[in-house]
Design a protein around this motif. Sequence first.
Motif, PDB file in Angstrom:
ATOM      1  N   ILE A 310       0.840  -1.202   0.000  1.00 25.59           N
ATOM      2  CA  ILE A 310       0.000   0.000   0.000  1.00 25.59           C
ATOM      3  C   ILE A 310       0.874   1.251   0.000  1.00 25.59           C
ATOM      4  O   ILE A 310       0.600   2.228  -0.724  1.00 25.59           O
ATOM      5  CB  ILE A 310      -0.940  -0.017   1.220  1.00 25.59           C
ATOM      6  CG1 ILE A 310      -1.978  -1.124   1.075  1.00 25.59           C
ATOM      7  CG2 ILE A 310      -1.640   1.334   1.383  1.00 25.59           C
ATOM      8  CD1 ILE A 310      -2.885  -1.279   2.274  1.00 25.59           C
ATOM      9  N   ALA A 311       1.923   1.251   0.827  1.00 26.03           N
ATOM     10  CA  ALA A 311       2.823   2.412   0.868  1.00 26.03           C
ATOM     11  C   ALA A 311       3.461   2.659  -0.499  1.00 26.03           C
ATOM     12  O   ALA A 311       3.567   3.815  -0.955  1.00 26.03           O
ATOM     13  CB  ALA A 311       3.901   2.181   1.924  1.00 26.03           C
ATOM     14  N   MET A 314       0.961   4.210  -2.821  1.00 27.64           N
ATOM     15  CA  MET A 314       0.671   5.600  -2.474  1.00 27.64           C
ATOM     16  C   MET A 314       1.786   6.529  -2.940  1.00 27.64           C
ATOM     17  O   MET A 314       1.525   7.653  -3.389  1.00 27.64           O
ATOM     18  CB  MET A 314       0.467   5.727  -0.958  1.00 27.64           C
ATOM     19  CG  MET A 314      -0.759   4.977  -0.427  1.00 27.64           C
ATOM     20  SD  MET A 314      -2.271   5.362  -1.324  1.00 27.64           S
ATOM     21  CE  MET A 314      -2.393   7.118  -1.074  1.00 27.64           C
ATOM     22  N   ALA A 346      -5.444   5.477   1.240  1.00 21.56           N
ATOM     23  CA  ALA A 346      -4.717   4.350   1.825  1.00 21.56           C
ATOM     24  C   ALA A 346      -5.612   3.546   2.768  1.00 21.56           C
ATOM     25  O   ALA A 346      -5.608   2.309   2.752  1.00 21.56           O
ATOM     26  CB  ALA A 346      -3.484   4.860   2.566  1.00 21.56           C
ATOM     27  N   SER A 350      -6.915  -0.308   2.358  1.00 24.25           N
ATOM     28  CA  SER A 350      -6.672  -1.308   3.395  1.00 24.25           C
ATOM     29  C   SER A 350      -7.975  -1.912   3.916  1.00 24.25           C
ATOM     30  O   SER A 350      -8.057  -3.121   4.157  1.00 24.25           O
ATOM     31  CB  SER A 350      -5.886  -0.670   4.546  1.00 24.25           C
ATOM     32  OG  SER A 350      -5.539  -1.639   5.508  1.00 24.25           O
ATOM     33  N   GLY A 392      -3.679   0.859   7.115  1.00 20.64           N
ATOM     34  CA  GLY A 392      -3.877   1.894   6.105  1.00 20.64           C
ATOM     35  C   GLY A 392      -3.292   3.236   6.533  1.00 20.64           C
ATOM     36  O   GLY A 392      -2.637   3.930   5.739  1.00 20.64           O
ATOM     37  N   SER A 395       0.610   2.954   6.617  1.00 19.28           N
ATOM     38  CA  SER A 395       1.179   2.858   5.271  1.00 19.28           C
ATOM     39  C   SER A 395       1.016   4.146   4.483  1.00 19.28           C
ATOM     40  O   SER A 395       1.838   4.451   3.596  1.00 19.28           O
ATOM     41  CB  SER A 395       0.513   1.698   4.509  1.00 19.28           C
ATOM     42  OG  SER A 395       0.682   0.479   5.199  1.00 19.28           O
ATOM     43  N   GLY A 396      -0.029   4.896   4.765  1.00 20.46           N
ATOM     44  CA  GLY A 396      -0.306   6.078   3.948  1.00 20.46           C
ATOM     45  C   GLY A 396       0.129   7.392   4.541  1.00 20.46           C
ATOM     46  O   GLY A 396       0.111   8.418   3.848  1.00 20.46           O
TER      47      GLY A 396
END
Length: 415
Positions: A310-311, A314, A346, A350, A392, A395-396
Amino acid sequence: MLFFQLTWESFRFAISALKSNLTRTILSLLGVTVGIFAIIAVFTLVDSLENNIKSSFSFLGTNVMRVDRFPFASGPQDYPWWKYFRRPSATVAEYRFLEQRLGSAEAVTISASATTTVQAGSNAFQGTQLTGVAYTYQDVYEIALEEGRYFSEMEINASRNLAIIGKTIAKTLYPNQTAIGKEIKMKGMKFIVVGIFEEEGEGLFDLPSKDEAALIPYGAFTKLFYTGRNGIEPTIAAKGREEDIGLVALENEMTGLLRAKRGLKPVEENNFALNKTEFIQNAIGSIFDVISAAGWVIGGFSILVGGFGIANIMFVSVRERTNIIGIQKSLGAKNYFILFQFLFEAVCLSLIGGGTGIILVYFLSFVQLGSLDLVLSFSNIILGLGVSSVIGIVSGIVPATLAARLDPVEAIRSN
């Protein structure tokens, strides 16, 4: 109102961005889906297995303390069984003594059990767990009847030949009719059935089940089996009060009364053991705590991979939309609006992955695993969604912060 408007706009931007890169979105949420599925599936299996095992030990009762010769024990330790073996067994006189004087208990009872065969005409059921009980047995242990009634106090005191039998026994002896009021035989002695237990069904382990059990008055039991030190040893049990946390008051009072009844001197150690039935459930719970920790480790690696995915997505998204971010800022968009916009993206990504994992666990709960019923609890659903939200946000937060700090002029000029 402005905060909610900005939140809604950020949510719309996030959904629009996810839809515009559908393939990338699906690939990035797979890691979270697998991670949440692994964790919630393990927790669901552990919770279901733990509840099934604990229910299998329901015959021991809850909030109950037993008088035994041997103490419950767990783990490697010195267990002088030879010393416990020489201890005297409980007696009816001790039961009467405790019943009259024990003030920390809701009820005190005595019982004795043996395995026997039950017959009715040409039908027979072997392996019946027969228990002789006092009238107060129903106050210490749960007696759920599907048909009929429990013994009256007068019937118990008179040692009447009456019986309460399990559902399996009733179906075996009287397959096409009710067993209530019918005659059965145990060791050649006739008994009249006055009650039938509620059906429990097949348990996970081969533990005593009320479906294959029978109750008779304690006096009638002593007609069939010799009870005492050299025979079947009876068990005295007391049900503690709800306000007595840990049964501390009950244990202290029972210890003092039993020592007095058995004439023990102050320097002599107890020649009895007071066992709490919760000991077994606590031991089971500690085992499953270790299994749950293993579930966190197993799912944690998958979630870690999903978080990195996810990171990465983004960071790519911020790079692709740098020009749009510059235009938004030049038109007056605040930093926190840009931050919310990417952070919501994010979190949504997630949550979608986590929700998919939970749905997969829900479908998994329909799989038949013998006598084990898988149940996806509400607490596990909340746990899955909560972990997804945290992943989420973590990671974001860095990509969203970088996007919020972009200079609008430089962002517009970027290609």
